[in-house]
Structures are given as C-alpha cells and as structure tokens.
Design an enzyme around this catalytic site. Structure first.
Site, short mmCIF file in Angstrom:
data_model
loop_
_atom_site.label_atom_id
_atom_site.label_comp_id
_atom_site.label_asym_id
_atom_site.label_seq_id
_atom_site.Cartn_x
_atom_site.Cartn_y
_atom_site.Cartn_z
N HIS A 50 3.09 -8.56 -0.61
CA HIS A 50 3.43 -7.13 -0.85
C HIS A 50 4.05 -6.52 0.40
O HIS A 50 3.39 -5.78 1.09
CB HIS A 50 2.17 -6.36 -1.22
CG HIS A 50 2.45 -5.04 -1.88
ND1 HIS A 50 2.64 -3.87 -1.19
CD2 HIS A 50 2.55 -4.71 -3.19
CE1 HIS A 50 2.83 -2.88 -2.04
NE2 HIS A 50 2.79 -3.37 -3.25
N PHE A 51 5.15 -6.67 0.69
CA PHE A 51 6.20 -7.57 0.22
C PHE A 51 6.60 -8.42 1.42
O PHE A 51 6.70 -7.87 2.53
CB PHE A 51 7.40 -6.78 -0.30
CG PHE A 51 7.03 -5.83 -1.42
CD1 PHE A 51 6.90 -6.31 -2.71
CD2 PHE A 51 6.80 -4.50 -1.16
CE1 PHE A 51 6.57 -5.44 -3.75
CE2 PHE A 51 6.48 -3.63 -2.19
CZ PHE A 51 6.35 -4.10 -3.49
#
Length: 142
Positions: A50-51
């Site tokens: 993420h991410f």
C-alpha cells in the site's frame, strides 16, 4: 500530563503487535480524552502492498489508531478496566492529507458523549499540524 509508554498502553487496551497502532500516549484524562502518537516507519508491514511505488498509510489504519487512542481514554476509567471498546460506527469522516513513512502521526480523541456502554468520540489525526483525518467515532464498551 499523564504519559503512557507502550507497555502501559497494553495494560489498558488489548491490542498487540502488529495491530497496536499507538506508540505512546502524551496525555490523557480517563473518560475525557487521550493524545497519542504513532511514529510511522517504512518498515510497517502494510507499506509492502500500500503502495510499493508510493507508500501511504491506509486510512482505515489511521482510524483504528484514533480508536485505540480513544479506547485508552475510555478503558482507563476504573469501571471499564479489563473490558474492550468496540467500533460501533463512523460519521463525518474526512481524509485530508497522506500519511507517509517518516511522519509522526498525532492522534487525539475526545469523548463527547457517553451513555451506559455507548459513546461518541471526536477524533483528529495530524502530521506537522496539518489534518490527515477527522472523524466522529461511535464505540461500545463490552
């Protein structure tokens, strides 16, 4: 000021690594408010997905950190010791800015209403004085 370290927080709320999202409590008043901090590092497990190209702390985890901070305020009341505070609802939630590795997330939750086991907290998470998340959290002590 009433300071709590991680071990003292764990004596009040049931959360443990990797889900304990409050590093320390700077100040609190049982049943009234708590102000805590989460020092966000690149080593957090959630940043793996993420991410990977732009690591951002998931908003739901910021909300959980705010709820844990509020739980310290509620569960530090003598009559609530040993109990668990559960999420009951979420209102007026707004995400304003991203939380990234290296940020020191300030978490403040004020209990604005409580009747029996139900209550409401006004919660604000900030980084360097800028609002990251603002929300009204409903909880139930059980």
């Amino acid at each position: 000021m009433n300071y709590l370290d991680t071990k003292q927080i764990q004596q009040i709320i049931p959360h443990r690594h990797p889900f304990l999202l409050v590093d320390y409590i700077e100040d609190y008043e049982p049943g009234e408010f708590a102000v805590g901090y989460k020092c966000v590092t690149y080593r957090e497990d959630f940043f793996k997905g993420h991410f990977p190209q732009e690591p951002v702390m998931p908003g739901v985890l910021i909300l959980e950190a705010l709820a844990q901070t509020g739980a310290v305020a509620i569960l530090s009341k003598p009559e609530n010791q040993g109990k668990i505070a559960y999420f009951g609802g979420l209102d007026k939630c707004r995400f304003k800015t991203k939380v990234r590795p290296g940020d020191k997330l300030r978490l403040e939750t004020r209990i604005v209403k409580q009747k029996g086991p139900l209550g409401v907290g006004e919660a604000v998470a900030t980084v360097d004085g800028k609002i990251a998340v603002k929300a009204q959290l409903t909880f139930m002590v059980g």
